[in-house]
Design an enzyme around this catalytic site. Structure first.
Site, PDB file in Angstrom:
ATOM      1  N   ASP A 168      43.770  47.313  47.377  1.00  0.00           N
ATOM      2  CA  ASP A 168      44.716  46.401  48.013  1.00  0.00           C
ATOM      3  C   ASP A 168      46.065  47.101  48.111  1.00  0.00           C
ATOM      4  OD1 ASP A 168      45.807  46.353  45.483  1.00  0.00           O
ATOM      5  OD2 ASP A 168      45.141  44.344  45.020  1.00  0.00           O
TER       6      ASP A 168
ATOM      7  N   ASP B 198      35.660  39.799  47.758  1.00  0.00           N
ATOM      8  CA  ASP B 198      35.942  40.319  46.420  1.00  0.00           C
ATOM      9  C   ASP B 198      36.541  39.206  45.586  1.00  0.00           C
ATOM     10  OD1 ASP B 198      39.073  40.991  45.508  1.00  0.00           O
ATOM     11  OD2 ASP B 198      38.800  40.522  47.627  1.00  0.00           O
TER      12      ASP B 198
ATOM     13  N   CYS C 240      19.248  39.720  31.141  1.00  0.00           N
ATOM     14  CA  CYS C 240      18.200  38.698  31.043  1.00  0.00           C
ATOM     15  C   CYS C 240      16.853  39.283  30.650  1.00  0.00           C
ATOM     16  CB  CYS C 240      18.103  37.945  32.370  1.00  0.00           C
ATOM     17  SG  CYS C 240      19.545  36.888  32.695  1.00  0.00           S
TER      18      CYS C 240
END
Length: 380
Positions: free
Chosen positions: A95, A269, A312
């Site tokens: 940015d 984002d 997981c």
């Protein structure tokens, strides 16, 4: 000269107009729509570049403002640019620092030349101009850079937003002229205008005339409702070229991602997935799960029984809850990994739904599992 950044539209979903495409950068060609993890200080908190690659991340963000203050763009340039500095081999977007100047800096004073403000850490006087922002980003070396804009509050007056839009357009032109590395870095213009359709059109018209290789929609997800954000996207996105990527800044909840794609957005984002993960909140195929809760003390199931991520496949809710209660950093890494994997996998499913022309049905299933169709459902 070939542009540093290009976009290829592969397919348009027949029910919604959502886009399946590819964005090509100096560090690879990547599938869109995509979610981009945020690595503010050239690091996604708690996650290694190798893990980001493993989970399917394509482009990540770094923050110009923070890297300018520490360690300094000169040092990053000396290291060979962000890719070498942080050992990331795929795409990087930075940015401009504009949002942080408005949200973090103290004693801010804006003028036509740029912004004077004080370093929030040590009080030093600093100045950021459109040219300086681009030169900092040139030194950092990302594939995609943002032009310096003002990010005003969504509910500011019409007169204020109009002056802000006009200044942002002038700054965008100055940034383009200051750009040193057009063969290896592309700049995106940032469309502003709050909730005013005519000002969004003015901003888009100005920026499109400058022929940026891509366009961002800024000034959203800053306090307005999801309905207001979607309304702005509905009239703003069609103002942008169909042969350039479209990037909605600062959005990362599953519902907003899907609704943004339906309205023609290609790139997103947000710090949301890692920020909430560090507090123990997980995104799952069944909705929001706070793994720190006492209900999971004896729960030896994975965070999400539909998920195939590293977390997981290997660890239980009970174990991860224990890590949080013991203040072990590994717990935050596991939940951050899961949330980022979850959003990467969600966007892969979105891309497949566009290919199969069934994005509305996919949206309905996801919204039902999260309870988004029910009044008072909890979001992230």
């Amino acid at each position: 000269m070939e542009p540093a950044i290009s976009y290829r539209l592969i397919k348009t979903e027949k029910h919604t107009g959502a886009r399946l495409g590819e964005i090509t950068t100096p560090h690879g060609t990547f599938k869109t729509p995509m979610f981009m993890p945020v690595g503010t200080n050239a690091s996604v908190k708690g996650i290694s570049p190798e893990q980001l690659d493993e989970m399917g991340s394509q482009i990540i963000l770094a923050n110009t403002y923070h890297l300018w203050l520490q360690p300094g763009s000169g040092l990053v340039k000396e290291a060979g640019g962000l890719h070498r500095f942080m050992n990331w081999k795929k795409g990087i977007l930075t940015d401009s620092g504009g949002f942080q100047v408005w949200s973090l800096a103290k004693d801010r004073q804006i003028s036509e030349e740029g912004v004077h403000f004080r370093n929030p850490v040590n009080g030093d006087k600093l100045f950021l101009s459109p040219e300086k922002a681009i030169h900092i980003e040139n030194d950092l070396g990302p594939d995609i850079m943002m032009s310096l804009d003002e990010c005003p509050p969504f509910f500011e007056s019409y007169d204020y937003i109009k002056k802000s839009v006009e200044r942002t357009s002038r700054w965008a032109e100055r940034g383009l002229e200051a750009h040193r590395n057009p063969a290896t870095q592309g700049i995106f213009g940032i469309v502003q205008g709050a909730g005013y359709e005519d000002l969004r059109r003015q901003s888009a018209t100005d920026l499109v005339s400058m022929d940026f290789p891509g366009y961002s929609i800024g000034g959203l997800s800053v306090g307005e409702s999801k309905a207001e954000m979607n309304h702005v996207l509905e009239f703003t996105t069609p103002m942008l070229p169909t042969d350039k990527p479209r990037y909605l800044m600062g959005v990362g909840s599953p519902d907003a991602l899907i609704d943004g794609v339906i309205r023609g957005i290609d790139m997103f984002d947000c710090v949301l997935p890692t920020r909430i993960a560090r507090k123990g909140t997980c995104m799952t195929s069944h909705g929001r799960l706070v793994v720190k809760n006492a209900a999971y003390e004896h729960d030896f199931n994975p965070i999400d029984d539909q998920c195939q991520c590293y977390t997981c496949r290997n660890y239980s809710r009970a174990y991860i809850r224990h890590l949080f209660k013991a203040d072990e950093a590994f717990g935050r890494t596991l939940t951050s990994y899961h949330n980022l994997y979850f959003l990467n996998h969600l966007m892969a499913e979105v891309r497949q739904a566009i290919m199969d022309d069934n994005l509305p049905d996919f949206r309905e299933r996801v919204f039902e599992s999260y309870g988004y169709n029910q009044k008072g459902a909890k979001n992230f």
